[in-house]
Design an enzyme around this catalytic site. Sequence first.
Site, PDB file in Angstrom:
ATOM      1  N   ARG A   1       0.858  -1.188   0.000  1.00 12.35           N
ATOM      2  CA  ARG A   1       0.000   0.000   0.000  1.00 12.35           C
ATOM      3  C   ARG A   1       0.893   1.236   0.000  1.00 12.35           C
ATOM      4  NH1 ARG A   1      -2.621   1.359   5.394  1.00 12.35           N
ATOM      5  NH2 ARG A   1      -1.146   3.071   5.323  1.00 12.35           N
TER       6      ARG A   1
ATOM      7  N   HIS B   1      -3.784   5.013   4.185  1.00  8.51           N
ATOM      8  CA  HIS B   1      -4.969   4.144   4.193  1.00  8.51           C
ATOM      9  C   HIS B   1      -6.134   4.846   3.497  1.00  8.51           C
ATOM     10  CE1 HIS B   1      -8.060   1.389   5.496  1.00  8.51           C
ATOM     11  NE2 HIS B   1      -8.734   2.407   5.997  1.00  8.51           N
TER      12      HIS B   1
ATOM     13  N   TYR C   1       3.133   5.907  11.708  1.00  6.64           N
ATOM     14  CA  TYR C   1       3.301   4.492  12.095  1.00  6.64           C
ATOM     15  C   TYR C   1       4.160   3.663  11.151  1.00  6.64           C
ATOM     16  CZ  TYR C   1      -0.730   4.051   8.914  1.00  6.64           C
ATOM     17  OH  TYR C   1      -1.568   4.134   7.843  1.00  6.64           O
TER      18      TYR C   1
HETATM   19  C1  TPP Z   1     -15.903  -4.846  10.534  1.00  6.15           C
HETATM   20  C2  TPP Z   1     -15.010  -3.666  10.398  1.00  6.15           C
HETATM   21  N1  TPP Z   1     -14.098  -3.398  11.362  1.00  6.15           N
HETATM   22  C3  TPP Z   1     -13.293  -2.317  11.256  1.00  6.15           C
HETATM   23  C4  TPP Z   1     -13.366  -1.478  10.184  1.00  6.15           C
HETATM   24  C5  TPP Z   1     -12.463  -0.247  10.089  1.00  6.15           C
HETATM   25  N2  TPP Z   1     -11.444  -0.421   9.052  1.00  6.15           N
HETATM   26  C6  TPP Z   1     -11.640   0.049   7.793  1.00  6.15           C
HETATM   27  S1  TPP Z   1     -10.400  -0.358   6.765  1.00  6.15           S
HETATM   28  C7  TPP Z   1      -9.543  -1.152   7.980  1.00  6.15           C
HETATM   29  C8  TPP Z   1      -8.236  -1.824   7.668  1.00  6.15           C
HETATM   30  C9  TPP Z   1      -8.363  -2.892   6.630  1.00  6.15           C
HETATM   31  O1  TPP Z   1      -7.123  -3.412   6.278  1.00  6.15           O
HETATM   32  P1  TPP Z   1      -6.958  -4.501   5.131  1.00  6.15           P
HETATM   33  O2  TPP Z   1      -8.005  -5.544   5.265  1.00  6.15           O
HETATM   34  O3  TPP Z   1      -5.558  -4.959   5.140  1.00  6.15           O
HETATM   35  O4  TPP Z   1      -7.298  -3.710   3.792  1.00  6.15           O
HETATM   36  P2  TPP Z   1      -6.499  -2.486   3.125  1.00  6.15           P
HETATM   37  O5  TPP Z   1      -7.079  -1.231   3.697  1.00  6.15           O
HETATM   38  O6  TPP Z   1      -5.065  -2.642   3.429  1.00  6.15           O
HETATM   39  O7  TPP Z   1      -6.785  -2.577   1.669  1.00  6.15           O
HETATM   40  C10 TPP Z   1     -10.248  -1.082   9.191  1.00  6.15           C
HETATM   41  C11 TPP Z   1      -9.787  -1.655  10.472  1.00  6.15           C
HETATM   42  C12 TPP Z   1     -14.331  -1.799   9.194  1.00  6.15           C
HETATM   43  N3  TPP Z   1     -14.475  -1.044   8.086  1.00  6.15           N
HETATM   44  N4  TPP Z   1     -15.127  -2.882   9.319  1.00  6.15           N
END
Ligand code: TPP
Lengths: 411, 336
Positions: A309, A313, A322
Amino acid sequence: MHKDPQPLSLHVPEPGCRPGDAPDFSDFIIPKAGEARKPALDASAQSMRDMAFSIVRVLNKDGKAVGPWVENLSVDQLKSGLRHMMLLRAFDARMLIAQRQGKTSFYMQSLGEEAVSCAFRMTLKDGDMNFPTYRQSGLLIAGGYPMQMMMNQIYSNAEDPLKGRQMPILYSAKDYGYFSISGNLGTQYIQAVGWAMGSAIAGDTKIAAAWIGDGSTSASDFHASMVFASAYHAPVVLNVVNNQWAISTFQGMARGEVATFAARGHGFGIPSLRVDGNDYLAVHAVAKWAADRARAGLGPTLIEHVTYRAGGHSTSDDPSSYRAKGEGHAWPLGDPIERLKTHLIMLGAWSEERQTQAETEIMDEVREAQKAAEAIGTLTSGKSSSSRDIFEEVYAVMPPHLVKQRKEAGY
Amino acid sequence: MRMTIIEAIQNAHDLAMARDDKVVVFGEDVGFFGGVFRCTAGLQEKYGPSRCFDTPISELGIVGSAIGMAAYGLKPVVEIQFADYVYPAYDQIVSEAARLRHRSGGDFTCPLVIRMPSGGGIYGGQTHSQSPESLFTHVAGLKTVMPSNPRDAKGLLLAAIEDPDPVIFLEPKRLYNGPFDGHHDRPIVPWKKHDLGDVAKNYYTTPLGKAEIVRAGSKVTILTYGTMVHVAQAGANEAGIDAEIIDLRTLIPLDTETIEASVKKTGRCVIVHEATKTCGFGAELSALVQSSCFFYLEAPVTRVTGWDTPYPHAQEWDYFPGPARVAQNLKKVMEV
Ligand SMILES: Cc1ncc(C[n+]2csc(CCOP(=O)(O)OP(=O)(O)O)c2C)c(N)n1
Ligand SMILES: [Mg+2]
């Protein structure tokens, strides 16, 4: 011999580097391009166990395509692959600026991960269905979905197909094989399996593709998906996009620092492999192999796309608090656009000049779409989605209490 | 000392952890980063990674493991990143945390705090704006709390941590940095410049189950909590009505005494919450008021709430029950 019991302590995974440290990927083992074998389509999970710990790579350092996964895509196919990735990157860049200008509330980009969604999309057929996350916009771009429609959604303007209801980029485009994005992580994964089971029940020929991020594989939805996919041999491709980070949490948290995400498939007897997610040719080849397996009734495949990435985010996030400075530059699998460009140049089908020219043309194209979308409106100007739409489509037929509330709201 | 709600919550964690080494704090992005809203900033550094840590993205895992730790004897204080993401943990909350004491005859208990930012007003659409309080208040065995200012946020959180039972602690995220009154087109006074931002530095608790009359009045009682405490005040001011405004602070256990005394005094009752109307907490309040104050009422009990639809993105301010809607309903109730 009797020993006194030792006090226990809790192990908490932490990444090798954080801000202030030098970025370090030295323990990240990268096999040479061309090294990975290509199993038969009906290979068992057991016979290809090792592939969940290796990485399928096709493009080597010099931009040459090597090894058994080379598919001999035509120059036109390669050029359109490059174009899709460049479009996605330019689109993201413009929308990030638009967000900063207050034309929309929020944005998430795919920077550095463009090959994953763009290459994968080219192996699907009309009628197949993706169940994406917010970081696979390339499925729409490569699938020919009009960019202006995406922008209409981002701006929640009067032509937004989702009528202002959803946050930016939580698109829905059924005709383009793109399931409505939820925002609640992981939920779509098991739905993809169910959609694929539906296709099998109906005796159809369509397949589904499930998408999830590294962090979200921790959700039970991921595990339920694998139970169902393996039990019913569902015609589904299970994609995990390991971009190393889940907001501020490194990917070692979700996989327990020992296994790989691909290896999660082994307990379920699902053929599982890892692919260089920044290598357009490798993603295409592996996706094609998995899609062919699904179409042939051979059941699910788990693919871990190893990528990075490269951006924050989201627009609400500042990764410098971080992540180690320069981590993106130290990322050993390079940039997907650079790598495909180098390959095309090496084939004698492209040049730096044409790349620069293409960049300008593509940016113009994105600007055109943006102008057209903004002529309709943005979140804060022009014609916006109607508040009447808050009440529509909650149900197929509006029940009396909502009719009353809509009136009370003045619509 | 002036604090935002974020700082007050961080401070409450800090004091609880310093006082009792059984207090452990965890959730998604809670450790190194200190939480996406910074409510746990600095705690990992101060207390070490085995007392404040990141978790995998599994709300079920967060709450389920917290129940296990509570049963072991620790006091987990966990964060769900947004209330909208609590549903994977719902089974653990409803079937397990809420009933553990009762079903085991007191053999096992579950002293646990589940914190989550709730409410809208940040263009978060349907997945960053929900107010799910009634999904918890409907469950026997849970306590449900929602502060409306930094002073209460700290005191209520410390009381929740001391409490021997599971507490759902909802944080109105639109209030994190200042008392938002629903006028989204006006700047808000930051807590740092607001009297309610005055938070004592020492350890103190604000008892669960005690409402606060934030503004005394004689003509109508407004029952509300969270963000809507400030919206209700703006609404009453704009309507020019001498309303008594009660910040419930704790929904379960509910301070029925304060509510009944006020409604008996004013003879009118308007309930204001951001959550959807049907079967929302306002329905419970309304039933309570009509059964206990029936002979004192001069007008029907009225609810001002979010519409019974998913929370929209772009049309946020037509969904949000802002001061204009509150004022309009107050006037209507006064005309009866
Ligand atoms: C059930 C749930 N818990 C927490 C969140 C908050 N949240 C949004 S994106 C994220 C991180 C996701 O990381 P990853 O699965 O690695 O996907 P990336 O963003 O790296 O594509 C979090 C914790 C959410 N959207 N849904
Ligand atoms: Mg990730």
